[in-house]
Design a protein around this motif. Structure first.
Motif, PDB file in Angstrom:
ATOM      1  N   ARG A  20      18.692   4.671 -12.576  1.00  0.00           N
ATOM      2  CA  ARG A  20      19.041   5.870 -11.804  1.00  0.00           C
ATOM      3  C   ARG A  20      17.942   6.917 -11.976  1.00  0.00           C
ATOM      4  O   ARG A  20      17.588   7.283 -13.073  1.00  0.00           O
ATOM      5  N   HIS A  21      17.433   7.398 -10.833  1.00  0.00           N
ATOM      6  CA  HIS A  21      16.356   8.387 -10.847  1.00  0.00           C
ATOM      7  C   HIS A  21      16.697   9.532  -9.918  1.00  0.00           C
ATOM      8  O   HIS A  21      17.247   9.329  -8.843  1.00  0.00           O
ATOM      9  N   ARG A  22      16.329  10.734 -10.348  1.00  0.00           N
ATOM     10  CA  ARG A  22      16.536  11.912  -9.509  1.00  0.00           C
ATOM     11  C   ARG A  22      15.340  12.088  -8.590  1.00  0.00           C
ATOM     12  O   ARG A  22      14.194  11.986  -9.002  1.00  0.00           O
ATOM     13  N   GLN A  23      15.631  12.385  -7.343  1.00  0.00           N
ATOM     14  CA  GLN A  23      14.618  12.621  -6.330  1.00  0.00           C
ATOM     15  C   GLN A  23      14.896  13.982  -5.702  1.00  0.00           C
ATOM     16  O   GLN A  23      16.013  14.495  -5.780  1.00  0.00           O
ATOM     17  N   SER A  24      13.888  14.545  -5.055  1.00  0.00           N
ATOM     18  CA  SER A  24      14.053  15.834  -4.382  1.00  0.00           C
ATOM     19  C   SER A  24      13.400  15.793  -3.016  1.00  0.00           C
ATOM     20  O   SER A  24      12.384  15.124  -2.822  1.00  0.00           O
ATOM     21  N   LEU A  25      14.004  16.515  -2.094  1.00  0.00           N
ATOM     22  CA  LEU A  25      13.458  16.658  -0.755  1.00  0.00           C
ATOM     23  C   LEU A  25      13.433  18.150  -0.448  1.00  0.00           C
ATOM     24  O   LEU A  25      14.484  18.796  -0.453  1.00  0.00           O
ATOM     25  N   ALA A  26      12.247  18.692  -0.238  1.00  0.00           N
ATOM     26  CA  ALA A  26      12.100  20.136   0.005  1.00  0.00           C
ATOM     27  C   ALA A  26      11.795  20.389   1.477  1.00  0.00           C
ATOM     28  O   ALA A  26      11.074  19.622   2.115  1.00  0.00           O
ATOM     29  N   VAL A  27      12.385  21.466   1.985  1.00  0.00           N
ATOM     30  CA  VAL A  27      12.111  21.906   3.356  1.00  0.00           C
ATOM     31  C   VAL A  27      11.965  23.417   3.363  1.00  0.00           C
ATOM     32  O   VAL A  27      12.506  24.107   2.501  1.00  0.00           O
ATOM     33  N   VAL A  28      11.227  23.917   4.343  1.00  0.00           N
ATOM     34  CA  VAL A  28      11.123  25.360   4.562  1.00  0.00           C
ATOM     35  C   VAL A  28      11.607  25.608   5.984  1.00  0.00           C
ATOM     36  O   VAL A  28      11.066  25.062   6.938  1.00  0.00           O
ATOM     37  N   VAL A  29      12.647  26.431   6.082  1.00  0.00           N
ATOM     38  CA  VAL A  29      13.227  26.741   7.388  1.00  0.00           C
ATOM     39  C   VAL A  29      12.877  28.177   7.772  1.00  0.00           C
ATOM     40  O   VAL A  29      12.486  28.984   6.932  1.00  0.00           O
ATOM     41  N   ASP A  30      13.041  28.460   9.049  1.00  0.00           N
ATOM     42  CA  ASP A  30      12.791  29.799   9.566  1.00  0.00           C
ATOM     43  C   ASP A  30      13.584  30.818   8.757  1.00  0.00           C
ATOM     44  O   ASP A  30      14.742  30.593   8.406  1.00  0.00           O
ATOM     45  N   GLY A  31      12.959  31.937   8.455  1.00  0.00           N
ATOM     46  CA  GLY A  31      13.577  32.973   7.640  1.00  0.00           C
ATOM     47  C   GLY A  31      14.834  33.577   8.236  1.00  0.00           C
ATOM     48  O   GLY A  31      15.637  34.185   7.529  1.00  0.00           O
ATOM     49  N   ASP A  32      15.042  33.428   9.548  1.00  0.00           N
ATOM     50  CA  ASP A  32      16.241  33.953  10.196  1.00  0.00           C
ATOM     51  C   ASP A  32      17.414  32.982  10.142  1.00  0.00           C
ATOM     52  O   ASP A  32      18.491  33.282  10.649  1.00  0.00           O
ATOM     53  N   SER A  33      17.210  31.820   9.532  1.00  0.00           N
ATOM     54  CA  SER A  33      18.266  30.811   9.461  1.00  0.00           C
ATOM     55  C   SER A  33      19.394  31.262   8.543  1.00  0.00           C
ATOM     56  O   SER A  33      19.169  31.968   7.560  1.00  0.00           O
ATOM     57  N   ASP A  34      20.610  30.822   8.872  1.00  0.00           N
ATOM     58  CA  ASP A  34      21.767  31.079   8.023  1.00  0.00           C
ATOM     59  C   ASP A  34      21.682  30.134   6.817  1.00  0.00           C
ATOM     60  O   ASP A  34      21.775  28.914   6.987  1.00  0.00           O
ATOM     61  N   PRO A  35      21.487  30.648   5.609  1.00  0.00           N
ATOM     62  CA  PRO A  35      21.317  29.785   4.437  1.00  0.00           C
ATOM     63  C   PRO A  35      22.476  28.819   4.217  1.00  0.00           C
ATOM     64  O   PRO A  35      22.271  27.668   3.828  1.00  0.00           O
ATOM     65  N   ARG A  36      23.696  29.263   4.483  1.00  0.00           N
ATOM     66  CA  ARG A  36      24.851  28.369   4.292  1.00  0.00           C
ATOM     67  C   ARG A  36      24.835  27.221   5.303  1.00  0.00           C
ATOM     68  O   ARG A  36      25.181  26.092   4.970  1.00  0.00           O
ATOM     69  N   ALA A  37      24.423  27.505   6.524  1.00  0.00           N
ATOM     70  CA  ALA A  37      24.331  26.454   7.542  1.00  0.00           C
ATOM     71  C   ALA A  37      23.260  25.438   7.163  1.00  0.00           C
ATOM     72  O   ALA A  37      23.439  24.230   7.364  1.00  0.00           O
ATOM     73  N   VAL A  38      22.157  25.921   6.604  1.00  0.00           N
ATOM     74  CA  VAL A  38      21.084  25.019   6.170  1.00  0.00           C
ATOM     75  C   VAL A  38      21.597  24.107   5.060  1.00  0.00           C
ATOM     76  O   VAL A  38      21.434  22.883   5.105  1.00  0.00           O
ATOM     77  N   ALA A  39      22.233  24.698   4.055  1.00  0.00           N
ATOM     78  CA  ALA A  39      22.756  23.917   2.936  1.00  0.00           C
ATOM     79  C   ALA A  39      23.802  22.915   3.419  1.00  0.00           C
ATOM     80  O   ALA A  39      23.805  21.748   2.993  1.00  0.00           O
ATOM     81  N   ASP A  40      24.681  23.343   4.316  1.00  0.00           N
ATOM     82  CA  ASP A  40      25.709  22.440   4.848  1.00  0.00           C
ATOM     83  C   ASP A  40      25.086  21.274   5.601  1.00  0.00           C
ATOM     84  O   ASP A  40      25.531  20.133   5.465  1.00  0.00           O
ATOM     85  N   ALA A  41      24.061  21.552   6.393  1.00  0.00           N
ATOM     86  CA  ALA A  41      23.398  20.494   7.161  1.00  0.00           C
ATOM     87  C   ALA A  41      22.723  19.494   6.231  1.00  0.00           C
ATOM     88  O   ALA A  41      22.806  18.273   6.446  1.00  0.00           O
ATOM     89  N   MET A  42      22.082  19.982   5.185  1.00  0.00           N
ATOM     90  CA  MET A  42      21.413  19.076   4.249  1.00  0.00           C
ATOM     91  C   MET A  42      22.436  18.238   3.473  1.00  0.00           C
ATOM     92  O   MET A  42      22.236  17.042   3.255  1.00  0.00           O
ATOM     93  N   ARG A  43      23.551  18.861   3.077  1.00  0.00           N
ATOM     94  CA  ARG A  43      24.615  18.115   2.387  1.00  0.00           C
ATOM     95  C   ARG A  43      25.227  17.059   3.299  1.00  0.00           C
ATOM     96  O   ARG A  43      25.532  15.944   2.876  1.00  0.00           O
ATOM     97  N   ALA A  44      25.394  17.405   4.574  1.00  0.00           N
ATOM     98  CA  ALA A  44      25.957  16.456   5.532  1.00  0.00           C
ATOM     99  C   ALA A  44      25.056  15.234   5.676  1.00  0.00           C
ATOM    100  O   ALA A  44      25.539  14.096   5.706  1.00  0.00           O
ATOM    101  N   ALA A  45      23.759  15.468   5.752  1.00  0.00           N
ATOM    102  CA  ALA A  45      22.819  14.343   5.850  1.00  0.00           C
ATOM    103  C   ALA A  45      22.905  13.473   4.603  1.00  0.00           C
ATOM    104  O   ALA A  45      22.944  12.242   4.689  1.00  0.00           O
TER     105      ALA A  45
END
Length: 116
Positions: A20-45
């Motif tokens: 078992r290994h931990r991995q990370s995926l980083a993204v930079v979204v537009d500063g006007d984005s809703d942070p909760r919507a971004v987190a929800d979308a990433m969790r959904a994926a």
């Protein structure tokens, strides 16, 4: 980990002798984005991907305020067995995150300005 903890307490290495290994995926979204919507979308994926470990579950963090937007990271665990390619999993996750972003109207940030 502070040296005093290493010297005085038992420390458990969760990746030693395990696949078992931990991995990370980083993204930079537009500063006007809703942070909760971004987190929800990433969790959904992450929840739709069939090769991520359920325990510990994937975590999305707002890691930084970048010059060009908001930097998020999806931290997840995978079991590295012979049939698993972590690069393929990361690529699949990126495509799935982009799809979730498109459906939610979330835009990726433009590249940071280059210094001359």
């Amino acid at each position: 980990i502070p040296n005093s903890v290493l010297m005085e307490e038992n420390v458990k290495n969760v990746t030693f002798r395990t696949r078992r290994h931990r991995q990370s995926l980083a993204v930079v979204v537009d500063g006007d984005s809703d942070p909760r919507a971004v987190a929800d979308a990433m969790r959904a994926a992450a929840s739709r991907h069939g090769q991520l470990a359920d325990d510990p579950e994937p975590v999305v963090l707002l890691e930084d305020f970048a010059d060009n937007g908001l930097r998020f990271a999806l931290h997840y665990w995978i079991d590295l067995v012979p049939a698993v390619d972590r690069r393929r999993i990361a690529s699949d996750l990126r495509l799935m995150v982009l799809n979730e972003f498109e459906q939610a109207g979330i835009r990726m940030a433009p590249p940071p300005p280059r210094l001359a």
